[in-house]
Write a protein that holds these residues in place. Structure first.
Motif, PDB file in Angstrom:
ATOM      1  N   MET A 299    -112.752 -50.915  14.084  1.00  0.00           N
ATOM      2  CA  MET A 299    -112.291 -52.033  13.258  1.00  0.00           C
ATOM      3  C   MET A 299    -113.145 -53.269  13.498  1.00  0.00           C
ATOM      4  SD  MET A 299    -108.474 -53.651  13.082  1.00  0.00           S
ATOM      5  CE  MET A 299    -108.067 -52.510  11.759  1.00  0.00           C
ATOM      6  N   GLY A 300    -113.510 -53.951  12.411  1.00  0.00           N
ATOM      7  CA  GLY A 300    -114.187 -55.237  12.508  1.00  0.00           C
ATOM      8  C   GLY A 300    -113.202 -56.368  12.268  1.00  0.00           C
ATOM      9  N   PHE A 301    -113.496 -57.522  12.869  1.00  0.00           N
ATOM     10  CA  PHE A 301    -112.612 -58.671  12.638  1.00  0.00           C
ATOM     11  C   PHE A 301    -113.398 -59.971  12.634  1.00  0.00           C
ATOM     12  CE2 PHE A 301    -112.759 -58.316  17.238  1.00  0.00           C
ATOM     13  CZ  PHE A 301    -112.708 -59.619  17.702  1.00  0.00           C
ATOM     14  N   HIS A 302    -112.800 -61.007  11.978  1.00  0.00           N
ATOM     15  CA  HIS A 302    -113.364 -62.347  11.883  1.00  0.00           C
ATOM     16  C   HIS A 302    -112.442 -63.336  12.591  1.00  0.00           C
ATOM     17  CE1 HIS A 302    -115.434 -61.103   7.799  1.00  0.00           C
ATOM     18  NE2 HIS A 302    -115.671 -60.255   8.797  1.00  0.00           N
ATOM     19  N   TRP A 303    -112.845 -64.607  12.640  1.00  0.00           N
ATOM     20  CA  TRP A 303    -112.027 -65.597  13.382  1.00  0.00           C
ATOM     21  C   TRP A 303    -111.371 -66.665  12.501  1.00  0.00           C
ATOM     22  CZ3 TRP A 303    -116.282 -68.364  16.813  1.00  0.00           C
ATOM     23  CH2 TRP A 303    -117.025 -69.259  16.043  1.00  0.00           C
ATOM     24  N   TYR A 324    -104.814 -48.237  20.136  1.00  0.00           N
ATOM     25  CA  TYR A 324    -105.758 -47.213  19.666  1.00  0.00           C
ATOM     26  C   TYR A 324    -106.986 -47.204  20.576  1.00  0.00           C
ATOM     27  CZ  TYR A 324    -102.658 -47.712  15.691  1.00  0.00           C
ATOM     28  OH  TYR A 324    -101.545 -47.775  14.899  1.00  0.00           O
ATOM     29  N   PRO A 325    -106.827 -46.736  21.814  1.00  0.00           N
ATOM     30  CA  PRO A 325    -107.928 -46.792  22.781  1.00  0.00           C
ATOM     31  C   PRO A 325    -109.119 -45.904  22.432  1.00  0.00           C
ATOM     32  CG  PRO A 325    -106.082 -45.548  23.668  1.00  0.00           C
ATOM     33  CD  PRO A 325    -105.589 -46.183  22.410  1.00  0.00           C
ATOM     34  N   ASP A 326    -108.929 -44.960  21.504  1.00  0.00           N
ATOM     35  CA  ASP A 326    -110.034 -44.089  21.111  1.00  0.00           C
ATOM     36  C   ASP A 326    -110.901 -44.712  20.014  1.00  0.00           C
ATOM     37  OD1 ASP A 326    -107.780 -43.879  19.410  1.00  0.00           O
ATOM     38  OD2 ASP A 326    -108.547 -42.013  18.553  1.00  0.00           O
ATOM     39  N   LYS A 327    -110.497 -45.879  19.505  1.00  0.00           N
ATOM     40  CA  LYS A 327    -111.261 -46.574  18.469  1.00  0.00           C
ATOM     41  C   LYS A 327    -111.951 -47.803  19.060  1.00  0.00           C
ATOM     42  CE  LYS A 327    -110.004 -43.921  15.033  1.00  0.00           C
ATOM     43  NZ  LYS A 327    -110.995 -43.014  14.389  1.00  0.00           N
ATOM     44  N   HIS A 328    -113.007 -48.245  18.382  1.00  0.00           N
ATOM     45  CA  HIS A 328    -113.741 -49.415  18.822  1.00  0.00           C
ATOM     46  C   HIS A 328    -113.309 -50.656  18.053  1.00  0.00           C
ATOM     47  CE1 HIS A 328    -116.268 -45.896  19.759  1.00  0.00           C
ATOM     48  NE2 HIS A 328    -116.637 -46.583  20.819  1.00  0.00           N
ATOM     49  N   ILE A 329    -113.581 -51.815  18.646  1.00  0.00           N
ATOM     50  CA  ILE A 329    -113.291 -53.092  17.994  1.00  0.00           C
ATOM     51  C   ILE A 329    -114.562 -53.933  18.043  1.00  0.00           C
ATOM     52  CG2 ILE A 329    -111.825 -55.138  17.941  1.00  0.00           C
ATOM     53  CD1 ILE A 329    -109.761 -53.594  19.527  1.00  0.00           C
ATOM     54  N   MET A 330    -114.884 -54.564  16.921  1.00  0.00           N
ATOM     55  CA  MET A 330    -116.137 -55.305  16.829  1.00  0.00           C
ATOM     56  C   MET A 330    -115.909 -56.611  16.073  1.00  0.00           C
ATOM     57  SD  MET A 330    -119.652 -53.862  15.206  1.00  0.00           S
ATOM     58  CE  MET A 330    -121.190 -54.751  15.193  1.00  0.00           C
ATOM     59  N   PHE A 331    -116.373 -57.718  16.653  1.00  0.00           N
ATOM     60  CA  PHE A 331    -116.347 -58.992  15.945  1.00  0.00           C
ATOM     61  C   PHE A 331    -117.509 -58.976  14.955  1.00  0.00           C
ATOM     62  CE2 PHE A 331    -117.415 -63.435  15.281  1.00  0.00           C
ATOM     63  CZ  PHE A 331    -116.194 -64.055  15.172  1.00  0.00           C
ATOM     64  N   THR A 332    -117.191 -59.060  13.654  1.00  0.00           N
ATOM     65  CA  THR A 332    -118.213 -58.876  12.634  1.00  0.00           C
ATOM     66  C   THR A 332    -118.617 -60.166  11.918  1.00  0.00           C
ATOM     67  OG1 THR A 332    -116.399 -58.139  11.201  1.00  0.00           O
ATOM     68  CG2 THR A 332    -117.818 -56.436  12.136  1.00  0.00           C
ATOM     69  N   THR A 366    -116.301 -54.579  21.554  1.00  0.00           N
ATOM     70  CA  THR A 366    -117.520 -53.904  21.993  1.00  0.00           C
ATOM     71  C   THR A 366    -118.785 -54.608  21.521  1.00  0.00           C
ATOM     72  OG1 THR A 366    -117.516 -52.453  20.065  1.00  0.00           O
ATOM     73  CG2 THR A 366    -116.382 -51.657  22.020  1.00  0.00           C
ATOM     74  N   GLY A 367    -118.728 -55.286  20.382  1.00  0.00           N
ATOM     75  CA  GLY A 367    -119.888 -55.987  19.844  1.00  0.00           C
ATOM     76  C   GLY A 367    -119.454 -57.291  19.206  1.00  0.00           C
ATOM     77  N   TRP A 368    -120.369 -58.265  19.150  1.00  0.00           N
ATOM     78  CA  TRP A 368    -119.998 -59.593  18.656  1.00  0.00           C
ATOM     79  C   TRP A 368    -121.112 -60.109  17.746  1.00  0.00           C
ATOM     80  CZ3 TRP A 368    -120.063 -64.762  17.831  1.00  0.00           C
ATOM     81  CH2 TRP A 368    -118.828 -65.446  17.808  1.00  0.00           C
TER      82      TRP A 368
END
Length: 482
Positions: A299-303, A324-332, A366-368
């Protein structure tokens, strides 16, 4: 009775034991380690090397002492990278710079030694608000996509992306996002002002993503992944398209996911790509469907949830990570909105970046990825007047680059936290300090410390039985490398 080859058995046993020992993570010890401190403050220091320290024996810290506790043996998510978006606006401004200023820009962002070492690039599938005008890669009404070509991007955007990739190196992650399908594919017959993708064009639009990625890769730009839709719950005055959670789930499950998998292989697909406020509901709907979930890398997210007047909802990132620990999270995406030339050096703009980076990483990101890497002195170009700040601006009248506080706050992470680093356990004993810690693949640790108070703060960095003592300026940010 069956006979066993004892020698072979012992050899196999020893090999198994060696393999188990070989994958055991090394135990980190701070004893005898040297610490290099880099500091940025609001007066004169900008990512400056300000101190060299040595760890010494630590004893029980007192309640009156401020401490940061790091436990390198407790590791969490791997870090994909940190970077920003190369938009049409960024590329158009870059093209106006002198060759000397262009070289300065590329070095400032993408050189790991002389710059801040960006390792993520986001770019758009045709136009966004940060383009000089709306456009697509096909003739309007071309349902077959036979007219598809990326000639528009070859003038400004592709040359800049190629330069960035060449300087940043092979570990760079390049991902892409659409703002709107072509007008004829939408129920409002308009790329702007929201609207929805018409069901009869679901497959055509999925094919469009594939054609774009194939065209970019043919130009020598490997695409790591894509998001389904930028800000799918926002009806904007610029390019936008609305998907409910169920609509995004079904488009991913029945069209985009299978098409990308068949034509492109294991490209990573990012869902949501919008603010922290509704990310939990979107995760629940998409991830609870096994057929949709299997196509979603994360999943990507904004601020921008603060548009409503509230505070950043960092806790929602943590709740998605926990659920959902098997999925990644990324600041997009993130940028400072409502451009004002007189606020280019506003320190609070940089602090907003520091606060978000620390909290987002500590909550499982995981990424920003920042928004525009470069804008002009007016906060554009932008074809609907949605002018914003970026870490670097170019004064197109003088040809000079303007470095804002945001550039240095991001740099305290991107320069020292390398792709494939892991976040490690890090906690502070007083609320005026924020901190996050990482261990790179080469075994080097990086602890970022941010002081949210007006006064300098004396603190101890404690790792096991070792410590160093340091002082951080009021509203300053430091990275300790050891």
């Amino acid at each position: 009775m069956k006979k066993y080859n004892v020698s072979a058995f012992l050899l196999l046993l020893c090999g198994t034991m060696w393999a188990q020992q070989a994958v055991k993570p090394a135990t980190y010890s701070a004893k005898g380690k040297q610490v290099t401190v880099y500091t940025t403050d609001s007066i004169s220091k900008k990512l400056a090397k300000t101190n060299n320290l040595s760890f010494s024996a630590s004893k029980q810290p007192l309640e009156t002492e401020i401490s940061i506790f790091v436990e390198p043996q407790k590791t969490f998510q791997s870090i994909l990278g940190i970077g920003g978006a190369i938009t049409d606006a960024s590329a158009e401004v870059f093209a106006k710079l002198t060759p000397e200023a262009q070289k300065e820009f590329i070095t400032a962002y993408y050189d790991k030694d002389k710059g801040i070492g960006y390792s993520i690039i986001r770019t758009t599938i045709h136009s966004s608000d940060f383009s000089s005008g709306s456009y697509t890669y096909i003739k309007e009404g071309d349902k077959s996509l036979k007219s598809f070509n990326i000639d528009h991007d070859k003038k400004f955007r592709i040359p800049l992306i190629k330069q960035a990739l060449k300087t940043a190196g092979k570990t760079t992650t390049l991902f892409v996002s659409p703002w709107s399908p072509p007008a004829f594919m939408k129920d409002n017959n308009n790329m702007l002002k929201g609207g929805k993708l018409l069901p009869e064009y679901y497959q055509t639009w999925a094919n469009y993503y594939v054609k774009f990625i194939q065209a970019y890769e043919k130009e020598g730009m490997p695409i790591w992944g894509l998001s389904v839709q930028n800000e799918p719950m926002a009806t904007q005055t610029w390019e936008s398209c609305i998907y409910t959670a169920e609509e995004e789930r079904d488009f991913l499950k029945n069209y985009l996911g299978p098409t990308v998998r068949k034509e492109l292989g294991d490209k990573k697909i990012i869902v949501w790509d919008h603010n922290r406020d509704l990310m939990n509901q979107r995760a629940n709907v998409i991830y609870s469907d096994p057929e949709a979930s299997k196509y979603a890398w994360g999943m990507g997210f904004h601020w921008y949830e603060t548009w409503a007047g509230g505070k950043p909802m960092f806790q929602n990132v943590q709740k998605v990570a926990e659920a959902y620990p098997d999925k990644h999270i990324m600041f997009t995406e993130g940028c400072v909105e409502k451009y004002d030339y007189n606020k280019l050096q506003l320190w609070a703009n940089g602090e907003r970046y520091g606060e978000s980076l620390i909290n987002d990483f500590n909550n499982g990101t995981t990424g920003w990825t920042d928004w525009n890497v470069l804008l002009d002195e007016k906060g554009g170009p932008n074809h609907v007047g949605n002018f914003c700040f970026s870490p670097l601006h170019a004064d197109t009248k003088t040809g000079k680059l303007i470095y804002t506080p945001s550039y240095y706050f991001i740099g305290h992470f991107s320069k020292f936290v390398q792709p494939e680093a892991k976040r490690v356990s890090s906690a502070v004993s007083r609320s005026q300090l924020l901190s996050a810690s990482f261990i790179n693949k080469d075994g080097k640790m990086a602890t970022v410390v941010m002081n949210t108070s007006d006064a300098p703060v004396n603190y101890m960095l404690i790792i096991g039985t070792e410590k160093v003592s340091e002082t951080i300026p009021g509203h300053g940010i430091q990275t300790l490398v050891y």
